[in-house]
Write a protein that holds these residues in place. Structure first.
Motif, PDB file in Angstrom:
ATOM      1  N   GLY A 151     -21.110  16.979  79.999  1.00  0.00           N
ATOM      2  CA  GLY A 151     -21.805  18.085  79.343  1.00  0.00           C
ATOM      3  C   GLY A 151     -21.025  19.381  79.311  1.00  0.00           C
ATOM      4  N   ILE A 152     -19.777  19.380  79.769  1.00  0.00           N
ATOM      5  CA  ILE A 152     -18.927  20.574  79.839  1.00  0.00           C
ATOM      6  C   ILE A 152     -19.616  21.665  80.658  1.00  0.00           C
ATOM      7  N   LEU A 153     -19.750  21.432  81.932  1.00  0.00           N
ATOM      8  CA  LEU A 153     -20.292  22.366  82.921  1.00  0.00           C
ATOM      9  C   LEU A 153     -21.644  22.976  82.500  1.00  0.00           C
ATOM     10  N   PRO A 154     -22.639  22.131  82.212  1.00  0.00           N
ATOM     11  CA  PRO A 154     -23.935  22.669  81.793  1.00  0.00           C
ATOM     12  C   PRO A 154     -24.602  23.507  82.873  1.00  0.00           C
ATOM     13  N   GLU A 155     -24.264  23.248  84.155  1.00  0.00           N
ATOM     14  CA  GLU A 155     -24.874  24.017  85.237  1.00  0.00           C
ATOM     15  C   GLU A 155     -24.457  25.482  85.223  1.00  0.00           C
ATOM     16  N   VAL A 156     -23.484  25.821  84.393  1.00  0.00           N
ATOM     17  CA  VAL A 156     -23.106  27.225  84.189  1.00  0.00           C
ATOM     18  C   VAL A 156     -23.421  27.661  82.761  1.00  0.00           C
ATOM     19  N   PHE A 157     -22.879  26.942  81.791  1.00  0.00           N
ATOM     20  CA  PHE A 157     -22.978  27.385  80.401  1.00  0.00           C
ATOM     21  C   PHE A 157     -24.394  27.322  79.843  1.00  0.00           C
ATOM     22  N   ASP A 158     -25.249  26.469  80.384  1.00  0.00           N
ATOM     23  CA  ASP A 158     -26.611  26.337  79.863  1.00  0.00           C
ATOM     24  C   ASP A 158     -27.633  27.157  80.642  1.00  0.00           C
ATOM     25  N   ARG A 159     -27.182  27.947  81.593  1.00  0.00           N
ATOM     26  CA  ARG A 159     -28.119  28.752  82.378  1.00  0.00           C
ATOM     27  C   ARG A 159     -28.625  29.934  81.552  1.00  0.00           C
ATOM     28  N   THR A 160     -29.934  30.108  81.573  1.00  0.00           N
ATOM     29  CA  THR A 160     -30.546  31.211  80.830  1.00  0.00           C
ATOM     30  C   THR A 160     -30.858  32.407  81.725  1.00  0.00           C
ATOM     31  N   ASP A 161     -30.692  32.221  83.041  1.00  0.00           N
ATOM     32  CA  ASP A 161     -30.970  33.322  83.966  1.00  0.00           C
ATOM     33  C   ASP A 161     -29.749  34.217  84.178  1.00  0.00           C
ATOM     34  N   LEU A 162     -28.619  33.868  83.555  1.00  0.00           N
ATOM     35  CA  LEU A 162     -27.405  34.665  83.655  1.00  0.00           C
ATOM     36  C   LEU A 162     -27.057  35.258  82.300  1.00  0.00           C
ATOM     37  N   THR A 163     -26.470  36.435  82.318  1.00  0.00           N
ATOM     38  CA  THR A 163     -25.960  37.019  81.081  1.00  0.00           C
ATOM     39  C   THR A 163     -24.697  36.260  80.685  1.00  0.00           C
ATOM     40  N   PRO A 164     -24.260  36.368  79.426  1.00  0.00           N
ATOM     41  CA  PRO A 164     -23.014  35.698  79.028  1.00  0.00           C
ATOM     42  C   PRO A 164     -21.830  36.113  79.896  1.00  0.00           C
ATOM     43  N   ARG A 165     -21.741  37.394  80.243  1.00  0.00           N
ATOM     44  CA  ARG A 165     -20.650  37.850  81.111  1.00  0.00           C
ATOM     45  C   ARG A 165     -20.726  37.151  82.468  1.00  0.00           C
ATOM     46  N   GLU A 166     -21.918  37.057  83.028  1.00  0.00           N
ATOM     47  CA  GLU A 166     -22.087  36.403  84.322  1.00  0.00           C
ATOM     48  C   GLU A 166     -21.730  34.922  84.248  1.00  0.00           C
ATOM     49  N   ARG A 167     -22.031  34.283  83.116  1.00  0.00           N
ATOM     50  CA  ARG A 167     -21.671  32.868  82.967  1.00  0.00           C
ATOM     51  C   ARG A 167     -20.156  32.684  82.934  1.00  0.00           C
ATOM     52  N   LEU A 168     -19.458  33.591  82.267  1.00  0.00           N
ATOM     53  CA  LEU A 168     -17.994  33.504  82.223  1.00  0.00           C
ATOM     54  C   LEU A 168     -17.400  33.561  83.627  1.00  0.00           C
ATOM     55  N   LEU A 169     -17.948  34.408  84.468  1.00  0.00           N
ATOM     56  CA  LEU A 169     -17.418  34.564  85.824  1.00  0.00           C
ATOM     57  C   LEU A 169     -17.913  33.469  86.755  1.00  0.00           C
ATOM     58  N   ALA A 170     -19.115  32.939  86.498  1.00  0.00           N
ATOM     59  CA  ALA A 170     -19.666  31.881  87.350  1.00  0.00           C
ATOM     60  C   ALA A 170     -18.847  30.600  87.266  1.00  0.00           C
ATOM     61  N   VAL A 171     -18.129  30.416  86.173  1.00  0.00           N
ATOM     62  CA  VAL A 171     -17.281  29.232  86.025  1.00  0.00           C
ATOM     63  C   VAL A 171     -16.305  29.128  87.194  1.00  0.00           C
ATOM     64  N   PHE A 172     -15.821  30.262  87.684  1.00  0.00           N
ATOM     65  CA  PHE A 172     -14.822  30.253  88.750  1.00  0.00           C
ATOM     66  C   PHE A 172     -15.435  29.915  90.111  1.00  0.00           C
ATOM     67  N   ASP A 173     -16.757  29.985  90.210  1.00  0.00           N
ATOM     68  CA  ASP A 173     -17.425  29.636  91.464  1.00  0.00           C
ATOM     69  C   ASP A 173     -17.705  28.144  91.575  1.00  0.00           C
ATOM     70  N   ILE A 174     -17.785  27.444  90.430  1.00  0.00           N
ATOM     71  CA  ILE A 174     -18.257  26.065  90.453  1.00  0.00           C
ATOM     72  C   ILE A 174     -17.237  25.076  89.910  1.00  0.00           C
ATOM     73  N   HIS A 175     -16.222  25.557  89.192  1.00  0.00           N
ATOM     74  CA  HIS A 175     -15.235  24.648  88.599  1.00  0.00           C
ATOM     75  C   HIS A 175     -14.512  23.862  89.687  1.00  0.00           C
TER      76      HIS A 175
END
Length: 204
Positions: free
Chosen positions: A74-98
């Protein structure tokens, strides 16, 4: 009723042979590399006979490709599909879970044939991952989302490769660099300057 088969040690095994084979292959490929893993060793770790392995997979190439297909469909849906984060926060969250040890990079390095199924899967995945970063950068209001998406993808791959080579944590540093890249690419809202007070009028 499902027919049971006997593993190399004589234990009676069940329907989980395919999953055990996949799990063992992913573990061994990660720990000692694709080329360093032999089929006999794989059978021993999975506790299946070689005959059983070849009933489920044509060979190592099939195992490599299937492992990559399952890694992140799903190409990291646990980050990119989150609606509780702003787009900026999703970009940075990738580095926490990748995943620090990216199996796509490992497969591309070890397999020379560009037409090999694993190389094709790795290429497609990396393109799709960068595209998701670009789409998220566009949502965040980046002035050049394609450039930011590519920068973040390159930063992630670099951190993954460095972690693998040096056996050290590189994602904390990469995350700090990502903050700078993201903040420089996304313009902040500018507060309008107050209108000048007309001559002779008193400021309220």
């Amino acid at each position: 009723m499902t027919e049971l088969e006997k593993g190399p040690r004589g234990q009676r095994r069940g329907r989980g042979a395919r999953e055990r084979i996949l799990s063992a292959s992913q573990q061994l490929f990660r720990e000692q590399g694709i080329n360093g893993t032999g089929m006999d060793q794989l059978c021993a770790v999975a506790e299946v006979s070689k005959r059983t392995l070849y009933q489920h997979f044509a060979g190592k190439d099939d195992l490599i490709a299937e492992g990559l297909r399952r890694f992140d469909p799903g190409i990291l849906p646990e980050v990119f599909d989150r609606t509780d984060l702003t787009p900026r926060e999703r970009l940075l969250a990738v580095f926490d879970i990748h995943a620090p040890l990216c199996p796509f990079i490992a497969a591309a390095v070890e397999i020379q044939d560009p037409g090999h199924p694993a190389r094709v899967l790795a290429r497609d995945y990396k393109k799709a991952f960068a595209a998701r970063l670009t789409d998220t950068a566009r949502e965040a209001g980046a002035t050049d989302p394609e450039q930011l998406g590519e920068q973040l993808a390159l930063l992630l791959d670099g951190a993954s490769a460095r972690s693998r080579v040096l056996n050290t944590e590189a994602f904390t540093t990469a995350a700090a660099i990502a903050v700078v890249l993201v903040d420089n690419a996304i313009p902040t809202a500018v507060t309008p300057a107050p209108a000048p007070t007309p001559a002779g009028a008193s400021a309220v």
